[in-house]
Design an enzyme around this catalytic site. Sequence first.
Site, PDB file in Angstrom:
ATOM      1  N   ASP A  46     -25.139  27.975  43.759  1.00  0.00           N
ATOM      2  CA  ASP A  46     -24.842  27.533  42.498  1.00  0.00           C
ATOM      3  C   ASP A  46     -23.199  27.765  42.311  1.00  0.00           C
ATOM      4  OD1 ASP A  46     -27.024  26.358  39.924  1.00  0.00           O
ATOM      5  OD2 ASP A  46     -24.692  26.713  39.327  1.00  0.00           O
ATOM      6  N   THR A  62     -33.610  13.846  40.581  1.00  0.00           N
ATOM      7  CA  THR A  62     -34.043  12.417  40.338  1.00  0.00           C
ATOM      8  C   THR A  62     -32.917  11.616  40.288  1.00  0.00           C
ATOM      9  OG1 THR A  62     -35.759  13.434  39.131  1.00  0.00           O
ATOM     10  CG2 THR A  62     -34.985  11.148  38.672  1.00  0.00           C
ATOM     11  N   ARG A 106     -44.027  20.002  37.149  1.00  0.00           N
ATOM     12  CA  ARG A 106     -43.651  20.447  35.707  1.00  0.00           C
ATOM     13  C   ARG A 106     -42.841  21.687  35.288  1.00  0.00           C
ATOM     14  NH1 ARG A 106     -49.543  19.634  34.491  1.00  0.00           N
ATOM     15  NH2 ARG A 106     -49.444  20.751  36.401  1.00  0.00           N
ATOM     16  N   PHE A 117     -52.331  13.406  30.167  1.00  0.00           N
ATOM     17  CA  PHE A 117     -51.312  12.742  29.477  1.00  0.00           C
ATOM     18  C   PHE A 117     -51.657  11.778  28.620  1.00  0.00           C
ATOM     19  CE2 PHE A 117     -47.532  14.184  31.183  1.00  0.00           C
ATOM     20  CZ  PHE A 117     -47.807  14.820  32.125  1.00  0.00           C
ATOM     21  N   ALA A 122     -51.969  13.070  21.977  1.00  0.00           N
ATOM     22  CA  ALA A 122     -51.284  12.370  21.056  1.00  0.00           C
ATOM     23  C   ALA A 122     -50.260  13.661  20.175  1.00  0.00           C
ATOM     24  CB  ALA A 122     -51.976  11.537  20.300  1.00  0.00           C
ATOM     25  N   GLY A 149     -40.654  15.051  25.201  1.00  0.00           N
ATOM     26  CA  GLY A 149     -39.052  15.464  25.377  1.00  0.00           C
ATOM     27  C   GLY A 149     -38.961  15.993  26.607  1.00  0.00           C
ATOM     28  N   CYS A 169     -36.716  15.472  31.303  1.00  0.00           N
ATOM     29  CA  CYS A 169     -36.971  14.458  32.328  1.00  0.00           C
ATOM     30  C   CYS A 169     -37.241  13.116  31.688  1.00  0.00           C
ATOM     31  CB  CYS A 169     -37.813  15.109  33.407  1.00  0.00           C
ATOM     32  SG  CYS A 169     -37.004  16.135  34.307  1.00  0.00           S
TER      33      CYS A 169
END
Length: 450
Positions: free
Chosen positions: A31, A122, A155, A250, A253, A258, A261
Amino acid sequence: MKEIAVIGVGYVGLVTAACFADLGNRVTALDINEERIAGLKQGIMPIYEPGLEELVERNMRSKRLLFTTKYDEALESAEFVFIAVGTPSGVDGEADLRYVAAAARSIAENMPHEMIIINKSTVPVGTGDWVAEIVKRYQPRPLPFAVVSCPEFLREGSAIADFMNPHRTVLGSLDREAAEKVAQLHLALRAPIVITDLRTAEMIKYASNAFLATKISFINEIANICEALGADVKEVAVGMGYDKRIGPHFLDAGLGYGGSCFPKDVLALAHMAAEKGKHPQLLRAVMEINADRREFVVQKVRELVGDLAGKTIGLLGLAFKPNTDDMREAPSIDIANTLLAAGAQVRAYDPVAMENAQAILPDVQMFPDPYTMAEGTDALVVVTEWNEFKSLDLARIRKIMHTPNLLDGRNIYDPQTVRNMGFWYLALGRGYNGDGVFPAGAEKLIAAAD
Ligand code: NAD
Ligand code: UGA
């Protein structure tokens, strides 16, 4: 055992490096953030991720995992180099590729021998092609290399388990042989491997995130309708989820999505489409519904407490989801800022995200536990569904609050139980059966049946 370099030691890079090391490879993780690397060398994790510290420590001890800030050191014996740097939103919603470009250039300038460059960040469709151009341009002497896209689907909060047990590995390249070599590296993960071209692999990542975000906005739209009609979205989701074509995931509700991604990736995909003259109307609706959730929850707090000015509102949870300290695009930020702008005093408790949150929300008062936080509040809002909130001593909370208003932004409590305890309780999308709410026109039909 393969020699691997990982560029970028954030959520994806650090997990990728530690997991590949644990699978028996020799990994050097790099890094440009010197503080981050110095900390890691002393065993200090830059992020909170369950199980990560032990995994990193174990692999550092066995010398399979090394950290550096020097590209020449990282690439010295690497056969594979993964790019896992950030691709945040740019000013117009496009993915900001400056970190990918810088990493590609540094790899080119320090490439000691032939290698396979694998992009895990991504990135917009077509990025792999220009990464190849950058590498060619900045190599001091021409060395063969291949670019492979290998999007990451982990995730936060369950990153290690997700990395080690992926649903699939997607690989895209114009160089089939290179893709096959990268496939070999992933065989230990025992997941189906999809090999395709570069652009298709890049698109699979965006399409997957956009689909998941769409599911969330869909169920939030259903939640709104449920609320108006007296149905319970939580049970609707259970009833829908048994259909294998829909699936149970998913469909929670609440406050909407947020994180680092979904917000940026749906926006970037819409941007890519619009740039090519397409009208991404579904993606726009997904984003609009999601933004509305954060407004809607504040309206609900108003329903409970009336005028917000001078009221003390407590937030249970700050991170964008449980089991992470990541505050990027967390709904808590908008909610707290709207409450503060309306004159409320806002306080909060989160098991791990308070330090990160305090830097973003300096006017929110942080508390060391949920009970001292709840004392004297006019309303509590469940913002993040941490497990510890599911087993709070609500009777105790009820007693110490100034007014027992509870807004369950993640639908974690049973409405009847909490109401029976004496809370003024509101959930999202959980219509209260027996409210006597009828669909429009029902009265007429009932009268006609007489
Ligand atoms: P992050 O911000 O946590 O980490 C990025 C790291 O890259 C930082 O430590 C930064 O210092 C480093 N970096 C920046 N420029 C560099 C350079 N030129 N050379 C070396 N290091 C450099 O990012 P993240 O959340 O790990 O995401 C990385 C990518 O993976 C993004 O494209 C993201 O969309 C994607 N992704 C993220 C997740 C996730 O759960 N966070 C999951 C799947 C995919
Ligand atoms: C998401 C994807 O799930 C990963 O597959 C992907 O790799 C990653 O984005 C990425 O590209 O970076 P992550 O953002 O870590 O992972 O977390 P999720 O569990 O997907 O949750 C995202 C947001 O959606 C959270 O704010 C969560 O609260 C919300 N959510 C999730 C809901 O509101 N309802 C749900 O039913 C599920």
